[in-house]
Write a protein that holds these residues in place. Structure first.
Motif, PDB file in Angstrom:
ATOM      1  N   ILE A  22       0.876  -1.170   0.000  1.00  0.00           N
ATOM      2  CA  ILE A  22       0.000   0.000   0.000  1.00  0.00           C
ATOM      3  C   ILE A  22       0.911   1.217   0.000  1.00  0.00           C
ATOM      4  O   ILE A  22       1.862   1.282   0.780  1.00  0.00           O
ATOM      5  N   VAL A  23       0.620   2.159  -0.900  1.00  0.00           N
ATOM      6  CA  VAL A  23       1.338   3.430  -0.902  1.00  0.00           C
ATOM      7  C   VAL A  23       0.339   4.546  -0.622  1.00  0.00           C
ATOM      8  O   VAL A  23      -0.841   4.442  -0.951  1.00  0.00           O
ATOM      9  N   ARG A  24       0.858   5.588   0.020  1.00  0.00           N
ATOM     10  CA  ARG A  24       0.054   6.793   0.230  1.00  0.00           C
ATOM     11  C   ARG A  24       0.515   7.806  -0.804  1.00  0.00           C
ATOM     12  O   ARG A  24       1.707   8.113  -0.907  1.00  0.00           O
ATOM     13  N   CYS A  25      -0.434   8.321  -1.551  1.00  0.00           N
ATOM     14  CA  CYS A  25      -0.141   9.318  -2.573  1.00  0.00           C
ATOM     15  C   CYS A  25      -0.077  10.696  -1.936  1.00  0.00           C
ATOM     16  O   CYS A  25      -0.545  10.903  -0.821  1.00  0.00           O
TER      17      CYS A  25
ATOM     18  N   GLY B   4      -3.053  12.099  -0.316  1.00  0.00           N
ATOM     19  CA  GLY B   4      -3.597  11.389   0.843  1.00  0.00           C
ATOM     20  C   GLY B   4      -4.338  10.108   0.514  1.00  0.00           C
ATOM     21  O   GLY B   4      -4.709   9.363   1.414  1.00  0.00           O
ATOM     22  N   THR B   5      -4.559   9.821  -0.764  1.00  0.00           N
ATOM     23  CA  THR B   5      -5.250   8.593  -1.134  1.00  0.00           C
ATOM     24  C   THR B   5      -4.309   7.405  -1.012  1.00  0.00           C
ATOM     25  O   THR B   5      -3.084   7.560  -0.961  1.00  0.00           O
ATOM     26  N   LEU B   6      -4.887   6.216  -0.944  1.00  0.00           N
ATOM     27  CA  LEU B   6      -4.118   4.985  -0.819  1.00  0.00           C
ATOM     28  C   LEU B   6      -4.247   4.163  -2.095  1.00  0.00           C
ATOM     29  O   LEU B   6      -5.320   4.109  -2.701  1.00  0.00           O
ATOM     30  N   TYR B   7      -3.160   3.508  -2.477  1.00  0.00           N
ATOM     31  CA  TYR B   7      -3.148   2.639  -3.645  1.00  0.00           C
ATOM     32  C   TYR B   7      -2.559   1.303  -3.221  1.00  0.00           C
ATOM     33  O   TYR B   7      -1.510   1.248  -2.580  1.00  0.00           O
ATOM     34  N   THR B   8      -3.222   0.217  -3.592  1.00  0.00           N
ATOM     35  CA  THR B   8      -2.762  -1.133  -3.273  1.00  0.00           C
ATOM     36  C   THR B   8      -2.311  -1.816  -4.553  1.00  0.00           C
ATOM     37  O   THR B   8      -2.986  -1.734  -5.576  1.00  0.00           O
ATOM     38  N   GLY B   9      -1.158  -2.502  -4.491  1.00  0.00           N
ATOM     39  CA  GLY B   9      -0.651  -3.160  -5.681  1.00  0.00           C
ATOM     40  C   GLY B   9       0.145  -4.410  -5.373  1.00  0.00           C
ATOM     41  O   GLY B   9       0.339  -4.784  -4.218  1.00  0.00           O
ATOM     42  N   TYR B  10       0.625  -5.032  -6.454  1.00  0.00           N
ATOM     43  CA  TYR B  10       1.412  -6.258  -6.407  1.00  0.00           C
ATOM     44  C   TYR B  10       2.722  -6.016  -7.148  1.00  0.00           C
ATOM     45  O   TYR B  10       2.738  -5.316  -8.163  1.00  0.00           O
ATOM     46  N   ALA B  11       3.814  -6.598  -6.659  1.00  0.00           N
ATOM     47  CA  ALA B  11       5.100  -6.476  -7.355  1.00  0.00           C
ATOM     48  C   ALA B  11       6.010  -7.636  -7.004  1.00  0.00           C
ATOM     49  O   ALA B  11       5.918  -8.189  -5.908  1.00  0.00           O
ATOM     50  N   ARG B  12       6.888  -7.984  -7.933  1.00  0.00           N
ATOM     51  CA  ARG B  12       7.929  -8.968  -7.628  1.00  0.00           C
ATOM     52  C   ARG B  12       9.135  -8.265  -7.030  1.00  0.00           C
ATOM     53  O   ARG B  12       9.787  -8.793  -6.149  1.00  0.00           O
TER      54      ARG B  12
ATOM     55  N   PRO C  18       4.624  12.600  -5.189  1.00  0.00           N
ATOM     56  CA  PRO C  18       5.291  11.331  -4.914  1.00  0.00           C
ATOM     57  C   PRO C  18       4.422  10.428  -4.051  1.00  0.00           C
ATOM     58  O   PRO C  18       3.521  10.884  -3.362  1.00  0.00           O
ATOM     59  N   VAL C  19       4.715   9.131  -4.124  1.00  0.00           N
ATOM     60  CA  VAL C  19       4.028   8.166  -3.266  1.00  0.00           C
ATOM     61  C   VAL C  19       5.010   7.693  -2.203  1.00  0.00           C
ATOM     62  O   VAL C  19       6.221   7.724  -2.396  1.00  0.00           O
ATOM     63  N   GLU C  20       4.446   7.232  -1.084  1.00  0.00           N
ATOM     64  CA  GLU C  20       5.249   6.734   0.032  1.00  0.00           C
ATOM     65  C   GLU C  20       4.747   5.346   0.408  1.00  0.00           C
ATOM     66  O   GLU C  20       3.545   5.148   0.618  1.00  0.00           O
ATOM     67  N   LEU C  21       5.647   4.396   0.492  1.00  0.00           N
ATOM     68  CA  LEU C  21       5.291   3.043   0.911  1.00  0.00           C
ATOM     69  C   LEU C  21       4.885   3.071   2.380  1.00  0.00           C
ATOM     70  O   LEU C  21       5.644   3.533   3.226  1.00  0.00           O
ATOM     71  N   VAL C  22       3.674   2.593   2.683  1.00  0.00           N
ATOM     72  CA  VAL C  22       3.214   2.579   4.071  1.00  0.00           C
ATOM     73  C   VAL C  22       2.977   1.158   4.595  1.00  0.00           C
ATOM     74  O   VAL C  22       2.830   0.963   5.800  1.00  0.00           O
ATOM     75  N   TYR C  23       2.937   0.157   3.688  1.00  0.00           N
ATOM     76  CA  TYR C  23       2.671  -1.212   4.129  1.00  0.00           C
ATOM     77  C   TYR C  23       3.098  -2.187   3.044  1.00  0.00           C
ATOM     78  O   TYR C  23       2.935  -1.915   1.858  1.00  0.00           O
ATOM     79  N   SER C  24       3.622  -3.334   3.458  1.00  0.00           N
ATOM     80  CA  SER C  24       3.915  -4.401   2.498  1.00  0.00           C
ATOM     81  C   SER C  24       3.894  -5.753   3.188  1.00  0.00           C
ATOM     82  O   SER C  24       4.108  -5.853   4.400  1.00  0.00           O
TER      83      SER C  24
END
Length: 88
Positions: A7-10, A13-21, A52-58
């Motif tokens: 999850i990144v915070r834009c 203030g919005t949140l974006y959830t994604g997948y990555a290797r 910019p986005v900031e990583l808040v969870y993985s």
């Protein structure tokens, strides 16, 4: 091979959830960073205008299948539950 759900915070203030290797590279792509000429075009369309986005969870998974199932589950969560999950 590792698989990540994040999850990144834009900046708005919005949140974006994604997948990555490769999580580190993916976050750089979301922020338009990198050595390639196309780096500014990489990352999700949603985050391109919210940098910019900031990583808040993985979370890390052993299989792609597990990671994608978890990504889908997180995307179904409310914003409040995602904030609680991220601990922010």
């Amino acid at each position: 091979m590792e698989h990540h759900v994040y999850i990144v915070r834009c900046v708005d203030g919005t949140l974006y959830t994604g997948y990555a290797r490769d999580l580190e590279t993916r976050i750089k792509e979301h922020n338009g960073e990198g050595n390639s000429r196309s780096a500014k075009k990489l990352g999700a369309k949603y985050t391109r205008g919210r940098r910019p986005v900031e990583l808040v969870y993985s979370e890390k998974f052993a299989s792609r299948s597990e990671a994608l199932k978890r990504e889908a589950a997180i995307k179904k969560l409310s914003r409040v539950k995602k904030i609680i999950l991220a601990g922010t």
